[in-house]
Design a protein around this motif. Structure first.
Motif, short mmCIF file in Angstrom:
data_model
loop_
_atom_site.label_atom_id
_atom_site.label_comp_id
_atom_site.label_asym_id
_atom_site.label_seq_id
_atom_site.Cartn_x
_atom_site.Cartn_y
_atom_site.Cartn_z
N VAL A 5 0.86 -1.18 0.00
CA VAL A 5 0.00 0.00 0.00
C VAL A 5 0.90 1.23 0.00
O VAL A 5 1.65 1.47 0.97
N GLN A 29 -1.72 -0.37 -4.74
CA GLN A 29 -2.81 0.42 -4.20
C GLN A 29 -2.23 1.76 -3.76
O GLN A 29 -1.27 1.80 -2.99
N HIS A 31 -2.65 5.62 -2.15
CA HIS A 31 -3.33 6.67 -1.40
C HIS A 31 -2.56 7.96 -1.63
O HIS A 31 -1.34 8.02 -1.39
N ASP A 48 -10.04 8.04 -10.47
CA ASP A 48 -10.93 6.92 -10.17
C ASP A 48 -10.19 5.66 -9.75
O ASP A 48 -10.81 4.66 -9.40
N ARG A 49 -8.85 5.72 -9.75
CA ARG A 49 -8.05 4.54 -9.41
C ARG A 49 -7.24 4.73 -8.14
O ARG A 49 -6.49 3.83 -7.74
N ILE A 50 -7.36 5.87 -7.50
CA ILE A 50 -6.61 6.14 -6.27
C ILE A 50 -7.57 6.54 -5.17
O ILE A 50 -8.73 6.87 -5.42
N THR A 51 -7.08 6.51 -3.94
CA THR A 51 -7.82 7.05 -2.81
C THR A 51 -7.20 8.39 -2.45
O THR A 51 -6.01 8.47 -2.11
N LEU A 52 -7.99 9.45 -2.54
CA LEU A 52 -7.49 10.80 -2.35
C LEU A 52 -7.78 11.26 -0.92
O LEU A 52 -8.89 11.07 -0.40
N HIS A 53 -6.78 11.86 -0.30
CA HIS A 53 -6.92 12.41 1.04
C HIS A 53 -6.56 13.89 0.98
O HIS A 53 -5.43 14.24 0.66
N CYS A 66 -5.86 9.47 9.38
CA CYS A 66 -5.71 9.02 7.99
C CYS A 66 -4.75 7.85 7.89
O CYS A 66 -5.05 6.83 7.26
N GLU A 69 -6.02 4.55 9.22
CA GLU A 69 -6.96 3.94 8.29
C GLU A 69 -6.23 3.29 7.11
O GLU A 69 -6.58 2.19 6.68
N VAL A 70 -5.20 3.95 6.60
CA VAL A 70 -4.50 3.46 5.40
C VAL A 70 -3.53 2.34 5.74
O VAL A 70 -3.41 1.35 5.01
#
Length: 328
Positions: A5, A29, A31, A48-53, A66, A69-70
């Motif tokens: 990750v 994966q 973030h 649409d392919r990443i998790t944005l913070h 954060c 969670e990650v």
């Protein structure tokens, strides 16, 4: 849970966005952390392919929540203010140091408190930490930064060195040469020059005899990822650069010729002859010995790729403008 990750700070920046795309290509994966006010144009194709913070690294409670969670396995810390602005030189240095420390130390502290810490933190440093020199800069050589940005980044490098023995993960600072390539801000010389030549405008050089170690952004990204893959022991700083430092006047003349602009489009700026020339150049031997990494993209090849990308971008913008005009 995926075995890898990746957590990237400064993910919407020039190098950060290229790194995010490469990590996705590797099946990681991802973030991506960005400031709340950051624009996301560079990340638009992969949102649409990443998790944005969206959060500020100085907001410790939000950052800690954060990261819990990650639970990242690999952290790439690229968040930095490359152009600190202030009213005076003292304020500029103060701003740069404060910014560098407050975007680095809270991150390291939050990562160290995780139940399962990351395998490695790869931090993007800069060749500017060494300052100008007559010889290639080595990791064990002197550091004499000549800019607020270099001083600020060096302050964080020194702080991490003090903390290294107490951290449950290694932190490796990759001192990057000057990066260029597709998507770079026009505030930087090569990107500005490409736009100028494509617009059939001349460009004035304030320091034509300056020599700079230039590296295509894809090589920089490959170096950062190689550090994360290898996790080199007892290697707190490692240079990622070409080891070559051509004259900037020669670089721009090559750029001009590749685009086909007139010969007189590279001009010395007023006062250029009174400014002493400086050289920034890495010694990349350690990266080769410890990582098996070296720059793969030659300067002319990289410039050709960058010009082609900028031509495509300009053509797409023209097409969008024509379409908007048609429908208006």
């Amino acid at each position: 849970m995926p075995s890898s990750v990746s957590f990237v700070t400064g993910a919407a920046g020039f190098v950060g966005a290229h790194l995010v795309r490469r990590l996705l290509e590797r099946g990681r994966q991802v973030h991506a952390l960005v400031r709340p006010s950051t624009r996301l144009e560079r990340l638009a194709p992969v949102l649409d392919r990443i998790t944005l913070h969206r959060l500020d690294l100085a907001d410790r409670p939000a950052l800690e929540a954060c990261l819990k969670e990650v639970s990242p396995t690999h952290v790439y810390h690229l968040a930095a203010d490359t152009r600190p602005r202030a009213a005076s030189p003292i304020e500029a240095v103060d701003t740069a140091i404060h910014s560098s420390l407050t975007t680095t130390l809270p991150l390291v502290q939050a990562l160290a408190s995780l139940p399962v810490p990351p395998r490695i933190v790869v931090r993007a440093g800069t060749l500017a930490e060494y300052g100008p020199t007559d010889v290639p800069s080595r990791e064990d050589g002197p550091v004499r930064p000549a800019t607020p940005y270099g001083a600020g980044m060096l302050a964080a490098t020194a702080a991490l060195d003090v903390l290294a023995a107490s951290l449950p993960f290694p932190v490796v600072t990759a001192r990057l040469a000057l990066c260029y390539g597709p998507g770079q801000s026009r505030a930087f010389l090569l990107a500005e020059a490409i736009d100028a030549f494509l617009d059939e405008r001349p460009i004035a050089l304030l320091a034509p005899d300056d020599r700079r170690d230039l590296m295509h952004v894809d090589d920089a990204v490959a170096g950062l990822m190689r550090i994360a893959d290898i996790v080199p022991a007892n290697c707190p700083v490692i240079n990622i650069g070409s080891g070559h430092a051509p004259r900037m006047a020669d670089v721009l003349d090559t750029l001009r010729a590749l685009i086909g602009a007139p010969e007189d489009f590279v001009r010395p700026a007023s006062g250029a002859s009174r400014r002493p020339a400086t050289e920034l150049r890495t010694c990349p031997e350690l990266a080769w010995h410890r990582l098996g990494w070296r720059c793969e993209i030659g300067l002319e090849e990289g410039l050709v790729q960058t010009i082609a990308s900028q031509r495509r971008t300009r053509a797409a913008r023209r097409a969008e403008a024509l379409l908007a005009e048609t429908w208006s």
